[in-house]
Design a protein around this motif. Structure first.
Motif, mmCIF file in Angstrom:
data_model
loop_
_atom_site.group_PDB
_atom_site.id
_atom_site.type_symbol
_atom_site.label_atom_id
_atom_site.label_comp_id
_atom_site.label_asym_id
_atom_site.label_seq_id
_atom_site.Cartn_x
_atom_site.Cartn_y
_atom_site.Cartn_z
ATOM 1 N N SER A 369 -21.752 103.368 42.357
ATOM 2 C CA SER A 369 -21.425 103.817 40.997
ATOM 3 C C SER A 369 -20.471 105.003 41.037
ATOM 4 O O SER A 369 -19.475 105.042 40.298
ATOM 5 N N ALA A 373 -16.577 105.123 39.806
ATOM 6 C CA ALA A 373 -16.186 106.091 38.782
ATOM 7 C C ALA A 373 -15.126 107.060 39.289
ATOM 8 O O ALA A 373 -14.594 107.864 38.513
ATOM 9 N N TRP A 375 -15.687 109.464 41.380
ATOM 10 C CA TRP A 375 -16.247 110.803 41.586
ATOM 11 C C TRP A 375 -16.176 111.178 43.056
ATOM 12 O O TRP A 375 -16.339 110.348 43.938
#
Length: 411
Positions: A369, A373, A375
């Protein structure tokens, strides 16, 4: 088990022998090539990223290798402590798959560099011929190398060391001759991640080569330093070549340094010594799935499949492959490390350890995830995810332990 690490040279049980194995693992075309990817950061930031990434990966490498040395179990056997015998089979299957992939990548990289050098030197270089030659040498190394060619392995390491020393001297002597082009092509966090993920890719097999160490701590420390320091060297060599010579093609880098035939020998030997570990550990993992799957025959089969994949499929882009490995095995290692070093779990669990597998799944989802994203932190993605998973493992384990205790003794 039908086979084990005792098939390796007797020196493999010593700290020096294990260190030699991991030096050979780190000297590879893949490490140098990955180092060239860090060039957009420039020399200082690129060097800082690769050092930080290898420091993170080295700590995790040490933890995984020490568990094997302490328990005298292979990597996939040792994870029974956290995921049960059934969970160990699942991760063993995943490990075999990733090692088939690594075998293909390494054979492809070695054959590409050798064939390119052949074309430059003799205007004749067949990629397929070099790929099959590398595959055949790895098979011979697997079958005969353990007992009969200890001197050849030592000689190979010496030759690789001399070639890398020469290459380093030639590359770094050009420092400042080409302006370092710093760009926005890569973030610092991504560079750290690419540096950490290479040693991380060895976590599922590090224990295979420390499980019969005579002195567990000394052997593990030697293996970790040998791999981590040499890996930093290879990354830095690739980074320097990209910045100071303007070349990212390893074959051109070798030829530019005056390593023609010697360069080909170094490429072939580094391909064999690194890929041998991938293939052999695939056999160890397969043996953990079923005792009927003997290690050496499986390792030979993996080498054959990897060679065919290298010839038939384009495996030049493996950045996503590295990140996939990280997302699968980083949470696995985090749970195991917390269980072994903090919670002091020492008994194998029969069947599936549902709690351990749930913790791993949560870590896998978190990793994918955050990756999707975009990140990242200044220390990459692997270290933060592993920290979260390891920290979460402790209270979750204690909660279920207390719950089970209350169920047994309701009063």
């Amino acid at each position: 088990m039908s086979g084990n690490i005792s098939q390796q040279p007797s020196s493999a049980a010593s700290a020096a022998g294990i260190g030699l194995i991991w030096f050979g693992a780190a000297v590879s075309i893949a490490e140098i090539s990955t180092g060239t990817l860090l060039a957009p950061l420039g020399w200082q930031r690129g060097l800082a990223a690769l050092l930080l990434g290898h420091a993170v990966g080295g700590i995790l490498f040490f933890a995984a290798a020490y568990i094997g040395a302490f328990t005298q179990k292979s990597a996939m056997e040792s994870i029974r402590l956290s995921f049960g015998t059934g969970g160990s089979v699942l991760f063993s299957a995943a490990n075999v798959l990733q090692l088939v992939g690594w075998t293909a990548v390494m054979i492809y990289s070695g054959a590409a560099a050798s064939s390119a050098l052949g074309k430059m030197l003799w205007q004749n270089g067949s990629f397929s011929w070099w790929a099959f030659t590398n595959g055949a040498l790895i098979v011979l190394w697997l079958i005969f190398g353990a007992r009969k060619t200890g001197w050849l392995k030592t000689g190979s390491m010496v030759l690789m060391l001399l070639a890398v020393l020469w290459l380093s001297a030639e590359v770094f002597s050009t420092a400042g001759s080409t302006a370092a082009q710093v760009s926005d092509g890569m973030s610092f966090g991504t560079a750290v991640e690419l540096s950490a993920v290479m040693p991380l890719s060895w976590l599922p097999l590090a224990a295979d080569y420390t499980r019969q160490a005579r002195r567990p701590f000394a052997a593990t420390l030697t293996a970790t330093l040998a791999y981590t320091l040499t890996g930093c060297w290879m990354y830095a060599l690739g980074l320097a070549a990209a910045l100071f010579t303007g070349e990212t093609d390893v074959a051109k880098i070798l030829l530019g340094a005056g390593l023609g035939i010697t360069g080909i020998l170094a490429v072939v030997l580094s391909t064999v010594t690194t890929t041998f570990l991938d293939a052999y550990s695939a056999g160890v993992s397969a043996n953990n799935i079923s005792a009927k799957l003997a290690e050496t025959p499986v390792a030979v089969a993996v080498t054959v499949v990897g060679t065919l994949l290298a010839v038939l499929l384009p495996v030049t882009e493996y950045e996503n492959f590295l990140l996939l490995i990280g997302s699968v095995f980083a949470p696995m290692a985090a749970v195991l490390i917390a269980d072994f070093f903090v919670l002091k779990r020492r008994e194998e669990v029969k069947g599936f350890d549902v709690v351990g597998l749930a913790l791993w799944l949560a870590g896998f989802i978190l990793y994918r995830s955050l990756l999707s994203a975009g990140w990242e932190s200044s220390i990459g993605l692997t270290a933060p995810v592993m920290s979260v998973v390891a920290i979460a493992t402790i209270p979750v384990r204690l909660f279920f332990k207390k719950t089970q205790s209350l169920q047994r003794n309701p009063s």
